[in-house]
Design a protein around this motif. Structure first.
Motif, short mmCIF file in Angstrom:
data_model
loop_
_atom_site.label_atom_id
_atom_site.label_comp_id
_atom_site.label_asym_id
_atom_site.label_seq_id
_atom_site.Cartn_x
_atom_site.Cartn_y
_atom_site.Cartn_z
N MET A 181 -0.95 16.13 3.68
CA MET A 181 -1.87 15.58 2.69
C MET A 181 -2.60 16.72 1.99
O MET A 181 -2.77 17.80 2.57
N TYR A 182 -3.04 16.43 0.78
CA TYR A 182 -3.80 17.46 0.07
C TYR A 182 -5.22 17.54 0.60
O TYR A 182 -5.91 16.53 0.72
N VAL A 183 -5.63 18.75 0.93
CA VAL A 183 -7.01 18.99 1.34
C VAL A 183 -7.82 19.40 0.11
O VAL A 183 -8.94 18.95 -0.10
N CYS A 184 -7.22 20.24 -0.70
CA CYS A 184 -7.88 20.77 -1.90
C CYS A 184 -7.16 20.28 -3.15
O CYS A 184 -6.05 20.71 -3.44
N LEU A 185 -7.80 19.36 -3.83
CA LEU A 185 -7.18 18.79 -5.03
C LEU A 185 -7.23 19.77 -6.19
O LEU A 185 -6.31 19.84 -7.00
N CYS A 186 -8.31 20.52 -6.29
CA CYS A 186 -8.45 21.47 -7.41
C CYS A 186 -7.30 22.47 -7.43
O CYS A 186 -6.76 22.79 -8.48
N LYS A 187 -6.96 22.98 -6.25
CA LYS A 187 -5.94 24.04 -6.16
C LYS A 187 -4.62 23.54 -5.60
O LYS A 187 -3.69 24.34 -5.41
N GLY A 188 -4.56 22.25 -5.28
CA GLY A 188 -3.30 21.69 -4.77
C GLY A 188 -2.87 22.29 -3.45
O GLY A 188 -1.71 22.64 -3.26
N VAL A 189 -3.82 22.40 -2.50
CA VAL A 189 -3.51 22.99 -1.20
C VAL A 189 -3.48 21.88 -0.15
O VAL A 189 -4.44 21.13 0.00
N SER A 190 -2.38 21.82 0.60
CA SER A 190 -2.23 20.80 1.63
C SER A 190 -2.64 21.34 3.00
O SER A 190 -2.74 22.56 3.19
N ASP A 191 -2.85 20.44 3.95
CA ASP A 191 -3.14 20.88 5.33
C ASP A 191 -1.96 21.69 5.87
O ASP A 191 -2.15 22.69 6.58
N HIS A 192 -0.76 21.29 5.48
CA HIS A 192 0.44 22.03 5.91
C HIS A 192 0.39 23.48 5.40
O HIS A 192 0.70 24.41 6.15
N LYS A 193 -0.01 23.63 4.16
CA LYS A 193 -0.09 24.98 3.57
C LYS A 193 -1.12 25.85 4.31
O LYS A 193 -0.88 27.04 4.55
N LEU A 194 -2.26 25.24 4.69
CA LEU A 194 -3.28 25.99 5.44
C LEU A 194 -2.71 26.47 6.77
O LEU A 194 -2.86 27.63 7.15
N ARG A 195 -2.02 25.56 7.48
CA ARG A 195 -1.44 25.93 8.78
C ARG A 195 -0.35 26.98 8.60
O ARG A 195 -0.25 27.92 9.41
N ALA A 196 0.47 26.81 7.57
CA ALA A 196 1.56 27.76 7.33
C ALA A 196 1.00 29.15 7.03
O ALA A 196 1.57 30.17 7.43
N THR A 197 -0.14 29.21 6.33
CA THR A 197 -0.75 30.50 6.00
C THR A 197 -1.23 31.20 7.27
O THR A 197 -1.07 32.42 7.42
N VAL A 198 -1.76 30.43 8.21
CA VAL A 198 -2.16 31.00 9.51
C VAL A 198 -0.91 31.46 10.26
O VAL A 198 -0.88 32.56 10.83
#
Ligand code: FES
Length: 56
Positions: free
Chosen positions: A1-18
């Motif tokens: 799901m999108y966490v950040c609508l302004c920048k289009g960042v999903s929870d998956h993307k946050l975890r993948a970045t870690v």
């Protein structure tokens, strides 16, 4: 799901970045741009990032 609508960042993307090596909220924010616009997503995004770092 999108966490950040302004920048289009999903929870998956946050975890993948870690998973890709980010070790702090600042690093995740720098990589994704999450919470750099309106900032409303910051509390949730930080919590997800913290969890992801803890479980690395
Ligand atoms: Fe993330 Fe606006 S929703 S900066």
């Amino acid at each position: 799901m999108y966490v950040c609508l302004c920048k289009g960042v999903s929870d998956h993307k946050l975890r993948a970045t870690v998973e890709d090596g980010a070790r702090s909220w600042r690093e995740v924010q720098g990589e994704t741009g999450c919470a750099t616009q309106c900032g409303k997503c910051a509390p949730v995004a930080k919590a997800i990032t913290r969890d992801a770092i803890r479980s690395e």
